[in-house]
Design an enzyme around this catalytic site. Structure first.
Site, PDB file in Angstrom:
ATOM      1  CG  ASP A 193     -16.658  -1.386  -3.043  1.00 55.29           C
ATOM      2  OD1 ASP A 193     -16.335  -2.060  -2.048  1.00 55.29           O
ATOM      3  OD2 ASP A 193     -16.401  -1.729  -4.214  1.00 55.29           O
ATOM      4  NE  ARG A 252     -12.989  -2.883   1.625  1.00 54.41           N
ATOM      5  CZ  ARG A 252     -13.773  -3.059   0.548  1.00 54.41           C
ATOM      6  NH1 ARG A 252     -14.173  -2.022  -0.186  1.00 54.41           N
ATOM      7  NH2 ARG A 252     -14.193  -4.254   0.212  1.00 54.41           N
TER       8      ARG A 252
HETATM    9  C1  LIG Z   1      -9.412  -3.921  -0.495  1.00 55.91           C
HETATM   10  C2  LIG Z   1      -9.544  -2.501  -0.962  1.00 55.91           C
HETATM   11  C3  LIG Z   1     -10.796  -1.970  -1.160  1.00 55.91           C
HETATM   12  C4  LIG Z   1     -10.946  -0.640  -1.549  1.00 55.91           C
HETATM   13  N1  LIG Z   1     -12.199  -0.076  -1.618  1.00 55.91           N
HETATM   14  C5  LIG Z   1     -12.310   1.250  -1.882  1.00 55.91           C
HETATM   15  C6  LIG Z   1     -13.572   1.912  -1.808  1.00 55.91           C
HETATM   16  O1  LIG Z   1     -14.611   1.328  -1.501  1.00 55.91           O
HETATM   17  N2  LIG Z   1     -13.618   3.248  -2.100  1.00 55.91           N
HETATM   18  C7  LIG Z   1     -12.480   3.964  -2.419  1.00 55.91           C
HETATM   19  O2  LIG Z   1     -12.566   5.176  -2.634  1.00 55.91           O
HETATM   20  N3  LIG Z   1     -11.293   3.340  -2.509  1.00 55.91           N
HETATM   21  C8  LIG Z   1     -11.171   2.022  -2.252  1.00 55.91           C
HETATM   22  N4  LIG Z   1      -9.936   1.426  -2.319  1.00 55.91           N
HETATM   23  C9  LIG Z   1      -8.793   2.150  -2.949  1.00 55.91           C
HETATM   24  C10 LIG Z   1      -8.079   3.046  -1.963  1.00 55.91           C
HETATM   25  O3  LIG Z   1      -8.892   4.138  -1.619  1.00 55.91           O
HETATM   26  C11 LIG Z   1      -6.757   3.576  -2.568  1.00 55.91           C
HETATM   27  O4  LIG Z   1      -7.055   4.318  -3.711  1.00 55.91           O
HETATM   28  C12 LIG Z   1      -5.752   2.498  -2.945  1.00 55.91           C
HETATM   29  O5  LIG Z   1      -5.758   1.442  -2.025  1.00 55.91           O
HETATM   30  C13 LIG Z   1      -4.323   3.089  -3.003  1.00 55.91           C
HETATM   31  O6  LIG Z   1      -3.980   3.599  -1.753  1.00 55.91           O
HETATM   32  P1  LIG Z   1      -2.921   2.901  -0.751  1.00 55.91           P
HETATM   33  O7  LIG Z   1      -3.564   2.855   0.585  1.00 55.91           O
HETATM   34  O8  LIG Z   1      -2.516   1.589  -1.263  1.00 55.91           O
HETATM   35  O9  LIG Z   1      -1.743   3.932  -0.624  1.00 55.91           O
HETATM   36  P2  LIG Z   1      -0.852   4.772  -1.717  1.00 55.91           P
HETATM   37  O10 LIG Z   1      -0.162   5.819  -0.930  1.00 55.91           O
HETATM   38  O11 LIG Z   1      -1.689   5.166  -2.867  1.00 55.91           O
HETATM   39  O12 LIG Z   1       0.168   3.675  -2.182  1.00 55.91           O
HETATM   40  C14 LIG Z   1       1.123   3.066  -1.337  1.00 55.91           C
HETATM   41  C15 LIG Z   1       1.944   2.063  -2.149  1.00 55.91           C
HETATM   42  O13 LIG Z   1       1.087   1.002  -2.573  1.00 55.91           O
HETATM   43  C16 LIG Z   1       1.421   0.582  -3.890  1.00 55.91           C
HETATM   44  N5  LIG Z   1       0.279   0.886  -4.778  1.00 55.91           N
HETATM   45  C17 LIG Z   1      -0.813   1.618  -4.472  1.00 55.91           C
HETATM   46  N6  LIG Z   1      -1.667   1.666  -5.526  1.00 55.91           N
HETATM   47  C18 LIG Z   1      -1.077   0.966  -6.499  1.00 55.91           C
HETATM   48  C19 LIG Z   1      -1.447   0.651  -7.829  1.00 55.91           C
HETATM   49  N7  LIG Z   1      -2.596   1.072  -8.358  1.00 55.91           N
HETATM   50  N8  LIG Z   1      -0.598  -0.094  -8.566  1.00 55.91           N
HETATM   51  C20 LIG Z   1       0.561  -0.549  -8.045  1.00 55.91           C
HETATM   52  N9  LIG Z   1       0.978  -0.283  -6.797  1.00 55.91           N
HETATM   53  C21 LIG Z   1       0.178   0.460  -6.033  1.00 55.91           C
HETATM   54  C22 LIG Z   1       2.648   1.352  -4.288  1.00 55.91           C
HETATM   55  O14 LIG Z   1       3.755   0.579  -3.901  1.00 55.91           O
HETATM   56  C23 LIG Z   1       2.525   2.606  -3.449  1.00 55.91           C
HETATM   57  O15 LIG Z   1       3.761   3.226  -3.231  1.00 55.91           O
HETATM   58  C24 LIG Z   1      -9.771   0.123  -1.856  1.00 55.91           C
HETATM   59  C25 LIG Z   1      -8.513  -0.423  -1.647  1.00 55.91           C
HETATM   60  C26 LIG Z   1      -8.381  -1.699  -1.190  1.00 55.91           C
HETATM   61  C27 LIG Z   1      -7.013  -2.230  -0.943  1.00 55.91           C
END
Ligand SMILES: Cc1cc2nc3c(=O)[nH]c(=O)nc-3n(C[C@H](O)[C@H](O)[C@H](O)COP(=O)(O)OP(=O)(O)OC[C@H]3O[C@@H](n4cnc5c(N)ncnc54)[C@H](O)[C@@H]3O)c2cc1C
Length: 311
Positions: free
Chosen positions: A136, A187
């Protein structure tokens, strides 16, 4: 801007020992307690059960034994042992051979060399069982050290390991090109931490535009990319680009977090897209949980409703 302000607010709350104590008391107490929406459980057995039930619906998994920023090398050693034992238990239970780790959990903030040895111990156990290990990406003070660790592992011929690139970081295009050139599995995420404007885009529109640009680069030049997002606009952009470029659905995978957009997870899988769910578990769930609240403050209302029912 609201996105950045919300992340900052929850990052400050995440540092509160009192809040942590209260949350830990109530968050996982019962089967329906509030933290269970995002955390699969506190034990390996609970994580394996959650993983199995996801796999039964056609999704794949990566398991994350929660923990980060440990404060002693003994804790880092314990985390490495925890992962080695997890690999063994996943093998016995025949659950998908994929885990996600954090380098600060293995001691990166304390001693680079010890952290490196710990990662190698985990990777050696993983190789023996044919597991894949995703490192990560944490906050920006650790970006260089995380990529350097990954590149050293790559030079030592570890191939069962991949990295994460964050679209909010201004530096990410350069990093992604370097990872693609190596043939590394990446990723792509937006990024979950509070970062200064010097290091990261602050507006959602900029982070999203960067995500789309990096997604295109990754799909064109990368090795079995993982597109990790719950954002329907990012998912649609990915599907459209893949179709235009005649990239097979099985040449990349989507990834989402446990408990978030379960509807979208199953719809995409039913449409023939490989879909992996990140399944976090363990007793050290508080910082991970607070990042999920910071991403979507509406989740706080869910917690408050749940706590008032649960007390
Ligand atoms: C498999 C995976 C691994 C990850 N690994 C890392 C990592 O190693 N390092 C890192 O910095 N980040 C990591 N992340 C987190 C990532 O950086 C984002 O913070 C997170 O995925 C929210 O961003 P989004 O792309 O979903 O878009 P956003 O614009 O934040 O959200 C889009 C939509 O997704 C839904 N959504 C998003 N977050 C939430 C929530 N918490 N609760 C409910 N609904 C939500 C809502 O409907 C929102 O409108 C990971 C995410 C995933 C999916």
């Amino acid at each position: 801007m609201l996105d950045a302000a919300s992340k900052s607010f929850f990052a400050v709350l995440a540092g509160s020992a009192t809040l942590k104590r209260l949350a830990s008391r109530y968050g996982m107490r019962r089967g329906n307690s509030f933290a269970r929406r995002f955390i699969a459980g506190e034990t390996v057995a609970e994580a394996l059960a959650a993983a199995k039930s996801l796999e039964q619906t056609g999704l794949s998994v990566t398991l994350d034994l929660l923990g980060e920023s440990v404060s002693s090398l003994a804790e880092a050693d314990q985390a490495a042992r925890g992962y080695i034992s997890l690999i063994e238990k996943m093998r016995e239970a025949q659950v998908g051979k994929n885990i996600s780790i954090k380098l600060t959990q293995l001691g990166l903030a304390l001693d680079d060399a010890v952290a490196f040895d710990n990662v190698r111990r985990v990777l050696d156990a993983a190789s023996a069982g044919d597991f894949f290990v995703r490192i990560d990406m944490e906050n920006s003070p650790y970006t260089d050290a995380t990529l350097a660790t990954f590149e050293s592992l790559w030079r030592l011929n570890y191939r069962n390991v991949g990295v994460v690139i964050q679209s909010y970081l201004r530096r990410s295009e350069k990093d992604l090109r370097r990872m693609n050139a190596l043939g590394a599995r990446v990723r792509l995420v937006k990024g979950a931490y509070r970062e200064p404007a010097t290091a990261a885009f602050q507006r959602k529109t900029e982070v999203d535009a960067s995500y789309v640009a990096l997604m295109r680069l990754l799909l064109s030049e990368g090795t079995y990319p993982a597109i990790a997002t719950h954002d329907p606009a990012m998912i649609e952009a990915t599907r459209t680009f893949a179709a235009q470029q005649k990239i097979a659905k099985t040449a990349f995978e989507f990834q989402m977090l446990y408990g978030i957009r379960r509807d979208l997870q199953t719809t995409l899988a039913a449409d023939g897209h490989p879909m992996r769910v990140y399944v976090p578990f363990g007793t050290e769930w508080f910082p991970y949980f607070m990042r999920r609240l910071g991403e979507r403050p509406a989740n706080v209302a869910f917690v408050v409703r749940n706590v008032s029912k649960d007390r």
